[in-house]
Design an enzyme around this catalytic site. Structure first.
Site, PDB file in Angstrom:
ATOM      1  CG  ASP A 133      -2.013   0.956   1.325  1.00 47.90           C
ATOM      2  OD1 ASP A 133      -2.150   1.663  -0.044  1.00 47.90           O
ATOM      3  OD2 ASP A 133      -3.026   1.127   2.210  1.00 47.90           O
ATOM      4  CB  CYS A 241     -15.888   1.685   8.940  1.00 48.52           C
ATOM      5  SG  CYS A 241     -17.336   0.882   9.321  1.00 48.52           S
TER       6      CYS A 241
HETATM    7  C1  B12 Z   1      -8.138   3.845  -2.054  1.00 49.34           C
HETATM    8  C2  B12 Z   1      -7.871   3.353  -0.815  1.00 49.34           C
HETATM    9  C3  B12 Z   1      -9.312   2.967   0.456  1.00 49.34           C
HETATM   10  C4  B12 Z   1     -10.819   4.424   0.181  1.00 49.34           C
HETATM   11  C5  B12 Z   1     -11.555   3.554  -1.134  1.00 49.34           C
HETATM   12  C6  B12 Z   1     -11.570   2.425  -0.768  1.00 49.34           C
HETATM   13  C7  B12 Z   1     -11.314   1.724  -2.263  1.00 49.34           C
HETATM   14  N1  B12 Z   1     -12.151   0.311  -2.152  1.00 49.34           N
HETATM   15  O1  B12 Z   1     -11.002   2.373  -2.823  1.00 49.34           O
HETATM   16  C8  B12 Z   1     -10.936   3.875   1.437  1.00 49.34           C
HETATM   17  C9  B12 Z   1     -10.594   5.471   2.180  1.00 49.34           C
HETATM   18  C10 B12 Z   1     -12.183   4.196   1.508  1.00 49.34           C
HETATM   19  C11 B12 Z   1     -10.301   2.949   1.945  1.00 49.34           C
HETATM   20  C12 B12 Z   1     -11.202   1.959   3.186  1.00 49.34           C
HETATM   21  C13 B12 Z   1     -10.820   0.907   3.550  1.00 49.34           C
HETATM   22  N2  B12 Z   1      -9.377   0.311   3.518  1.00 49.34           N
HETATM   23 CO1  B12 Z   1      -8.611   0.516   1.892  1.00 49.34          CO
HETATM   24  N3  B12 Z   1      -6.903   1.552   0.525  1.00 49.34           N
HETATM   25  C14 B12 Z   1      -7.506   2.007  -0.696  1.00 49.34           C
HETATM   26  C15 B12 Z   1      -6.289   1.669  -1.625  1.00 49.34           C
HETATM   27  C16 B12 Z   1      -4.864   2.824  -0.908  1.00 49.34           C
HETATM   28  C17 B12 Z   1      -6.377   1.805  -3.041  1.00 49.34           C
HETATM   29  C18 B12 Z   1      -7.559   1.406  -3.367  1.00 49.34           C
HETATM   30  C19 B12 Z   1      -7.884   1.094  -4.685  1.00 49.34           C
HETATM   31  O2  B12 Z   1      -7.290   1.087  -5.446  1.00 49.34           O
HETATM   32  N4  B12 Z   1      -9.429   2.098  -5.160  1.00 49.34           N
HETATM   33  C20 B12 Z   1     -10.066   2.402  -6.988  1.00 49.34           C
HETATM   34  C21 B12 Z   1     -10.787   1.735  -6.267  1.00 49.34           C
HETATM   35  C22 B12 Z   1     -11.698   2.654  -8.394  1.00 49.34           C
HETATM   36  O3  B12 Z   1     -10.937   0.263  -6.920  1.00 49.34           O
HETATM   37  P1  B12 Z   1     -12.299  -0.165  -5.882  1.00 49.34           P
HETATM   38  O4  B12 Z   1     -13.303   0.755  -5.378  1.00 49.34           O
HETATM   39  O5  B12 Z   1     -11.005  -1.647  -5.504  1.00 49.34           O
HETATM   40  O6  B12 Z   1     -12.502  -0.463  -7.098  1.00 49.34           O
HETATM   41  C23 B12 Z   1     -13.205  -1.128  -8.150  1.00 49.34           C
HETATM   42  C24 B12 Z   1     -14.126  -1.640  -8.088  1.00 49.34           C
HETATM   43  O7  B12 Z   1     -15.159  -0.740  -8.019  1.00 49.34           O
HETATM   44  C25 B12 Z   1     -14.699  -2.169  -9.223  1.00 49.34           C
HETATM   45  N5  B12 Z   1     -15.585  -2.355 -10.112  1.00 49.34           N
HETATM   46  C26 B12 Z   1     -15.882  -0.941 -10.896  1.00 49.34           C
HETATM   47  N6  B12 Z   1     -16.923  -1.303 -11.238  1.00 49.34           N
HETATM   48  C27 B12 Z   1     -17.030  -2.733 -11.093  1.00 49.34           C
HETATM   49  C28 B12 Z   1     -18.556  -4.055 -11.394  1.00 49.34           C
HETATM   50  C29 B12 Z   1     -18.756  -4.787 -11.294  1.00 49.34           C
HETATM   51  C30 B12 Z   1     -19.635  -5.889 -11.415  1.00 49.34           C
HETATM   52  C31 B12 Z   1     -17.927  -5.243 -10.501  1.00 49.34           C
HETATM   53  C32 B12 Z   1     -17.521  -7.332  -9.922  1.00 49.34           C
HETATM   54  C33 B12 Z   1     -15.976  -4.663 -10.123  1.00 49.34           C
HETATM   55  C34 B12 Z   1     -16.325  -3.838 -10.463  1.00 49.34           C
HETATM   56  O8  B12 Z   1     -13.523  -2.202 -10.079  1.00 49.34           O
HETATM   57  C35 B12 Z   1     -12.893  -1.156  -9.796  1.00 49.34           C
HETATM   58  C36 B12 Z   1     -11.405  -1.482  -9.910  1.00 49.34           C
HETATM   59  O9  B12 Z   1     -10.758  -2.668  -9.405  1.00 49.34           O
HETATM   60  C37 B12 Z   1      -5.892   0.156  -1.272  1.00 49.34           C
HETATM   61  C38 B12 Z   1      -3.867  -0.139  -1.328  1.00 49.34           C
HETATM   62  C39 B12 Z   1      -4.124  -0.431  -2.752  1.00 49.34           C
HETATM   63  N7  B12 Z   1      -2.664   0.496  -3.703  1.00 49.34           N
HETATM   64  O10 B12 Z   1      -4.675  -1.095  -3.427  1.00 49.34           O
HETATM   65  C40 B12 Z   1      -6.207  -0.075   0.367  1.00 49.34           C
HETATM   66  C41 B12 Z   1      -7.156  -1.727   0.598  1.00 49.34           C
HETATM   67  C42 B12 Z   1      -7.979  -1.847  -0.268  1.00 49.34           C
HETATM   68  N8  B12 Z   1      -7.362  -1.323   2.350  1.00 49.34           N
HETATM   69  C43 B12 Z   1      -7.280  -1.413   2.901  1.00 49.34           C
HETATM   70  C44 B12 Z   1      -8.433  -1.608   3.830  1.00 49.34           C
HETATM   71  C45 B12 Z   1      -7.869  -2.637   4.779  1.00 49.34           C
HETATM   72  C46 B12 Z   1      -9.703  -1.050   3.874  1.00 49.34           C
HETATM   73  C47 B12 Z   1     -10.407  -0.689   4.847  1.00 49.34           C
HETATM   74  C48 B12 Z   1     -11.282  -2.448   5.467  1.00 49.34           C
HETATM   75  C49 B12 Z   1      -9.563  -0.210   6.422  1.00 49.34           C
HETATM   76  C50 B12 Z   1     -10.901   0.227   7.660  1.00 49.34           C
HETATM   77  N9  B12 Z   1     -11.273  -0.969   8.113  1.00 49.34           N
HETATM   78  O11 B12 Z   1     -11.214   1.397   7.657  1.00 49.34           O
HETATM   79  C51 B12 Z   1     -11.295   0.197   4.841  1.00 49.34           C
HETATM   80  C52 B12 Z   1     -12.559  -0.543   3.592  1.00 49.34           C
HETATM   81  C53 B12 Z   1     -13.866   0.220   2.865  1.00 49.34           C
HETATM   82  C54 B12 Z   1     -14.339  -0.492   1.971  1.00 49.34           C
HETATM   83  N10 B12 Z   1     -15.166  -1.003   1.870  1.00 49.34           N
HETATM   84  O12 B12 Z   1     -13.646  -0.208   1.096  1.00 49.34           O
HETATM   85  C55 B12 Z   1      -6.637  -3.198   1.862  1.00 49.34           C
HETATM   86  C56 B12 Z   1      -7.812  -4.493   2.349  1.00 49.34           C
HETATM   87  C57 B12 Z   1      -7.524  -5.921   2.078  1.00 49.34           C
HETATM   88  C58 B12 Z   1      -8.767  -6.657   1.065  1.00 49.34           C
HETATM   89  N11 B12 Z   1      -8.525  -7.602   1.858  1.00 49.34           N
HETATM   90  O13 B12 Z   1      -9.237  -5.758   0.505  1.00 49.34           O
HETATM   91  C59 B12 Z   1      -5.484  -2.571   1.362  1.00 49.34           C
HETATM   92  C60 B12 Z   1      -5.519  -3.776  -0.618  1.00 49.34           C
HETATM   93  C61 B12 Z   1      -4.588  -2.159   1.485  1.00 49.34           C
HETATM   94  C62 B12 Z   1      -3.991  -2.956   1.402  1.00 49.34           C
HETATM   95  N12 B12 Z   1      -2.444  -3.299   1.128  1.00 49.34           N
HETATM   96  O14 B12 Z   1      -3.390  -3.796   2.443  1.00 49.34           O
HETATM   97  N13 B12 Z   1      -9.183   2.405   1.140  1.00 49.34           N
HETATM   98  S1  SF4 Z   2     -19.407   0.507   6.431  1.00 49.13           S
HETATM   99 FE1  SF4 Z   2     -19.505   1.869   4.723  1.00 49.13          FE
HETATM  100  S2  SF4 Z   2     -18.877   3.538   5.955  1.00 49.13           S
HETATM  101 FE2  SF4 Z   2     -18.081   1.288   7.024  1.00 49.13          FE
HETATM  102  S3  SF4 Z   2     -16.124   0.875   5.513  1.00 49.13           S
HETATM  103 FE3  SF4 Z   2     -17.740  -0.080   4.387  1.00 49.13          FE
HETATM  104  S4  SF4 Z   2     -18.200   1.068   2.988  1.00 49.13           S
HETATM  105 FE4  SF4 Z   2     -17.223   2.253   4.907  1.00 49.13          FE
END
Ligand code: B12
Ligand code: SF4
Ligand code: SF4
Length: 321
Positions: A133, A241
């Protein structure tokens, strides 16, 4: 040559296992063609909030060969962080489980360095880098591509055996290895528990998160005051969260990790609400010296606590009327 690749890949997985990683998978380092439109759409819709770093280095995020020259393989590890002991009781402000122990970036980096040293013992010096990350890498996508799990509707990577409370790390290297098959099944089925349980409705559609609505973003990444429309939804979460993972049926099978450095910080499970509220900066820095909680800094953590306190006061005043 094929045998060497197979043996080396097997050796890497065994060494990773000895180091305590939960699972290891390997993919060819290629351009993530199918991710480009999804990532661009997410950014275009401004779902990244003010995390502008997500807009930078898009080419590198989509192609690991631009991060490590001559990269051939992405070795991906999962590290379980599901804790044995949890914060419990209403008298607690909640910290997400990923931040219970020492900062995972350091913990996993240290273990990956050891893994790389093992590999280099076999291969000689490599062109390789370690990522936790810490750079534009699509962590969950690589884990899915190397067969370690599927990306659920809550957008977390879920492994069928350990659930989603796991970190993801990688070694990207210039050696050819034997590649695992991508995880092709999605075991979310008709379930919508995470979407229904999210208090801020941040999962705007299955698999799509609006980061700026997520409590994790609001309490950690966000540098401003919390939006007044969100504070009554924090449910005592002051750092991250876990709701959408706690409700996920695949986490019912989660087993506690045995990674010493990730065991809960000595103070964390003890602190009651009043202790958090009276915490001073000196103690914050002392208690959380090695913890990921430092990311919010003292000021950010107190901002979150004060927002909850203010909300409680408003609702008490309202109930008195
Ligand atoms: C930005 C980020 C966040 C952001 C945005 C979350 C997100 N989902 O992107 C915020 C701050 C909200 C966040 C929160 C958390 N995060 Co974070 N975060 C990241 C980070 C830096 C980048 C993720 C990313 O590329 N996002 C960009 C968007 C485009 O990606 P995405 O949401 O995954 O979107 C995909 C889907 O939308 C999909 N998609 C789009 N349309 C469609 C349609 C269909 C039909 C399908 C199937 C898919 C699909 O394609 C997109 C691209 O793959 C990574 C580390 C990394 N370098 O990867 C850690 C990472 C994802 N986070 C992590 C963690 C632990 C968390 C939290 C649990 C922390 C916490 N407890 O508070 C929360 C979980 C919240 C959640 N429900 O995701 C871990 C997750 C581990 C795992 N088992 O998944 C990571 C991988 C860090 C790590 N190296 O361990 N995070
Ligand atoms: S429950 Fe909602 S607010 Fe909490 S980590 Fe998941 S997406 Fe974020
Ligand atoms: S709660 Fe249900 S829909 Fe959400 S990630 Fe888990 S299995 Fe998938």
């Amino acid at each position: 040559m094929a045998l060497i690749k197979t043996e080396l890949s097997q050796y890497i997985k065994e060494e990773a296992n000895k180091l305590g990683f939960s699972f290891t998978g390997i993919s060819a380092a290629t351009y993530l063609e199918n991710q480009e439109p999804l990532l661009k759409q997410w950014l275009q819709e401004k779902l990244n909030g003010e995390m502008t770093y997500m807009e930078n280095h898009l080419e590198k995020r989509l192609d690991p060969r631009l991060l490590v020259s001559n990269a051939k393989s992405v070795i991906t590890v999962l590290q379980n962080y599901y804790p044995e002991h949890h914060q419990s009781g209403k008298s607690k402000y909640k910290i997400s489980k990923y931040a219970y122990g020492k900062d995972y970036h350091h913990v996993i980096k240290k273990k990956l360095k050891k893994l790389l040293a093992c590999i280099e013992k076999r291969t000689g010096t490599l062109q390789a880098s370690i990522f936790v990350d810490s750079a534009p890498v699509m962590d969950k996508v690589w884990a899915q591509r190397s067969g370690l799990g599927w990306i659920g509707k809550n957008t977390c990577l879920i492994n069928k055996k350990i659930g989603s409370f796991c970190f993801i790390g990688h070694i990207i290297a210039n050696i050819e290895l034997e590649y695992d098959s991508p995880y092709s099944h999605d075991f979310c089925g008709t379930c919508t528990r995470c979407i229904d349980a999210c208090p801020t409705k941040a999962i705007i559609k299955p698999y799509i998160i609006k980061a700026s609505k997520c409590i994790s973003y609001l309490t950690i990444e966000n540098k401003r005051e919390l939006p007044p429309t969100s504070t009554h939804k924090l449910n005592n979460w002051i750092f991250g969260c876990d709701i959408c993972q706690d409700v996920c049926p695949w986490n019912r099978f989660a087993k506690p990790h045995d990674e010493e450095s990730l065991h809960p910080n000595h103070y964390l499970l003890k602190l009651k609400k009043e202790n958090w509220e009276s915490l001073n900066e000196k103690d914050f820095n002392k208690f959380f010296k090695d913890s990921a909680i430092k990311r919010t800094k003292y000021k950010g953590l107190m901002r979150n606590i004060n927002a909850i306190l203010k909300e409680e006061k408003v609702s008490m005043d309202y109930n008195k009327k």
